[in-house]
Design an enzyme around this catalytic site. Structure first.
Site, PDB file in Angstrom:
ATOM      1  CG  HIS A 285      -4.279   4.838  -0.844  1.00 27.48           C
ATOM      2  ND1 HIS A 285      -2.910   4.853  -0.681  1.00 27.48           N
ATOM      3  CD2 HIS A 285      -4.732   5.916  -0.148  1.00 27.48           C
ATOM      4  CE1 HIS A 285      -2.566   5.880   0.066  1.00 27.48           C
ATOM      5  NE2 HIS A 285      -3.650   6.549   0.400  1.00 27.48           N
ATOM      6  CD  GLU A 286      -8.128   7.378  -0.214  1.00 27.49           C
ATOM      7  OE1 GLU A 286      -8.232   7.556   1.013  1.00 27.49           O
ATOM      8  OE2 GLU A 286      -7.247   7.935  -0.901  1.00 27.49           O
ATOM      9  CG  HIS A 289      -6.136   6.106   4.636  1.00 26.32           C
ATOM     10  ND1 HIS A 289      -5.021   6.352   5.402  1.00 26.32           N
ATOM     11  CD2 HIS A 289      -5.884   6.642   3.407  1.00 26.32           C
ATOM     12  CE1 HIS A 289      -4.121   7.000   4.642  1.00 26.32           C
ATOM     13  NE2 HIS A 289      -4.612   7.179   3.447  1.00 26.32           N
ATOM     14  CG  HIS A 292      -4.882   3.125  10.686  1.00 22.81           C
ATOM     15  ND1 HIS A 292      -4.022   4.151  10.388  1.00 22.81           N
ATOM     16  CD2 HIS A 292      -4.462   2.627  11.869  1.00 22.81           C
ATOM     17  CE1 HIS A 292      -3.111   4.247  11.345  1.00 22.81           C
ATOM     18  NE2 HIS A 292      -3.353   3.324  12.253  1.00 22.81           N
TER      19      HIS A 292
HETATM   20 ZN    ZN Z   1      -3.707   8.095   1.774  1.00 29.90          ZN
END
Ligand code: ZN
Length: 499
Positions: A285-286, A289, A292
């Site tokens: 998940h992290e 980011h 991105h």
């Molecule tokens: Zn998040």
């Protein structure tokens, strides 16, 4: 607060001792005080065997800010709702939701309400199925009462144990942190985007456990730096997050320097660094980011990388979570730390099955809260000051969900996200981004899955764009259509025709 230790049957000794301590610190000797956390359901409701205690604890939670004392928030929230509606009118908008949604992907309250309504049939059907299953568990427990919200988690835990007990100690030997990072998180990114990772031991770090990597593009050119700070420390905030030390900007001629933070338990010296399946998801998940941020390619810092709308920002991170359980990626990193053996199929199946458990409840409490948020922020400027209880009861009744058994995750009077934490007319964003990430993951599935070509397309059309264009057209440019809820429901084990 309870008077007798017997009322706390089911809690472990540590929890009972701390309930006693908590009472003593309030000068209530001989009594026991249980803590409340800021959600409607309370963790102790899973374990408390005494139904009277469960009901009392639930009711204390539900009415915590509605007792007519100095902590009663109802007058405050109805005033906030009214003032927000007036503010929106000053800007020419019909409601605060309309005013605040203009720069989000959803854009209008109608789009959000439509999205929420679409989720209701499958969610309500699953809630009814789950409620019937729990009613059966109550009967098997030789009880004759009708299921109530304070019974839900207690009996759900029994059903879960019978049907899908996943023991983290069985899976942890297959999840060694450094292997998960390099052979899982990095491996997926290399397959999809062609990027590589070179450890940089020469770069200073603020804690000896922090890892630094230089990230290189496929042609070897530098893309940025990645810091990983994974372990719990006494002076560290809880949870997990990503941020930039340096943001990408062509104007400022800066490349991204990004960090991922988590709070994993550090292994004892000499022991392997094993983590849970939730920790693995957190890492993917992290890092979503982080991608991105790393692929950002903007002139202005204010539009760069993760500087995007609330109902878009969790899309790349949640999307990246999918690769954790993708068969090709999973087989590459989930190997026994001692023997290197792959995880047995039966155990993998257990992880997947457990993820579908109790989703009618889990999704329903969030959908109900999202609808409550939209109702409060849909009030018109000339509407009279609302009565909090009546307004809430009506809004919840109109959801079409089983709110009697599955109350909203937050009640109006303690819904901190929407009154104080910037999520006004924005709580739906958690679900909206799930729709985006599951829809796009299903696109990947139908186009060959984990390939360089698919990854490049996602990088070019989504991950590198920041907020330089509207999100609807951005999504459509990638997929060729608007997002749909089908894959999200399927991912949760619910289907739209499940009615
Ligand atoms: Zn998040």
């Amino acid at each position: 607060m309870v008077d007798k230790k017997e009322a706390l049957a089911g809690l472990d000794d540590g929890a009972i001792a701390s309930a006693q301590k908590s009472a003593e610190s309030r000068k209530l000797s001989g009594k026991y005080v249980l803590p409340l956390q800021n959600t409607t359901q309370q963790p102790d409701l899973v374990s408390l065997t005494d139904r009277t205690t469960r009901e009392a604890l639930f009711n204390q939670s539900w009415t915590r800010a509605e007792k007519g004392d100095a902590n009663d928030t109802r007058q405050t929230i109805t005033e906030i709702a009214q003032l927000r509606a007036e503010k929106a009118a000053l800007f020419g908008y019909p409601s605060f939701a309309a005013y605040t949604l203009y720069d989000q992907m959803a854009k209008t309250p109608a789009a959000v309400n439509d999205f929420i309504h679409q989720l209701v049939p499958a969610t309500a059907a699953e809630q009814h199925r789950e409620a019937a299953e729990l009613q059966k568990a109550i009967a098997e427990d030789h009880q004759s009462f009708t299921l109530k919200p304070w019974d839900w988690n207690y009996y759900a835990e029994r059903v879960r144990k019978q049907k899908f007990d996943l023991n983290q100690n069985d899976v942890k030997p297959y999840f060694e942190l450094h292997t998960v990072l390099t052979d899982g998180v990095f491996y997926a990114a290399t397959q999809l985007y062609g990027i590589t990772f070179e450890p940089r031991k020469d770069i200073p770090v603020y804690n000896p456990d922090v890892l630094v990597f230089e990230v290189k593009d496929e042609d070897g050119s530098p893309l940025g730096l990645m810091y990983f700070d994974y372990f719990k420390r006494d002076n560290k905030s809880g949870g997990a997050w990503m941020s930039n030390f340096v943001g990408q900007s062509d104007l400022l001629k800066t490349r991204p320097v990004i960090y991922n933070v988590a709070n994993f338990t550090k292994a004892a010296p000499g022991q392997p660094q094993l983590i849970t399946s939730d920790d693995v998801t957190t890492m993917f998940h992290e890092f979503g980011h982080a991608l991105h941020g790393l692929f950002a390619s903007q002139t202005y810092p204010s539009l760069s990388g993760t500087a995007v709308a609330r109902d878009f920002v969790e899309f790349p991170s949640q999307f990246n979570e999918n690769w954790a359980m993708d068969p090709k990626v999973f087989a590459h990193y989930a190997r026994h730390y001692k023997t290197g053996a792959a995880m047995p199929d039966a155990l993998v199946a257990k992880i997947k099955k457990a993820a579908h458990f109790n989703q009618g409840y889990a999704l329903g409490e969030i959908v109900a809260a999202a609808q409550l948020d939209m109702s409060w922020h849909g009030i018109a400027a000339d509407a009279p000051r609302q009565d909090a209880d009546q307004f809430e009861a009506k809004a919840l009744a109109e959801t079409g969900l089983d709110v009697a058994n599955v109350p909203p995750r937050y009640r109006s009077s303690y819904f901190l996200h929407i009154w104080g934490n910037g999520y006004s007319a924005g709580y739906y964003a958690y679900l909206w981004t799930e729709m985006l990430d599951q829809d796009v993951y299903s696109w990947f599935q139908s186009h060959g899955g984990l390939t360089r070509e698919n990854g490049q397309r996602f990088r070019d059309l989504i991950l590198s764009k920041g907020h330089t264009m509207d999100y609807g057209p951005m999504f459509k440019a990638f997929y060729g259509k608007d997002p749909e809820i089908g894959p999200m429901l399927a991912h949760r084990g619910l289907t739209a025709d499940n009615k």
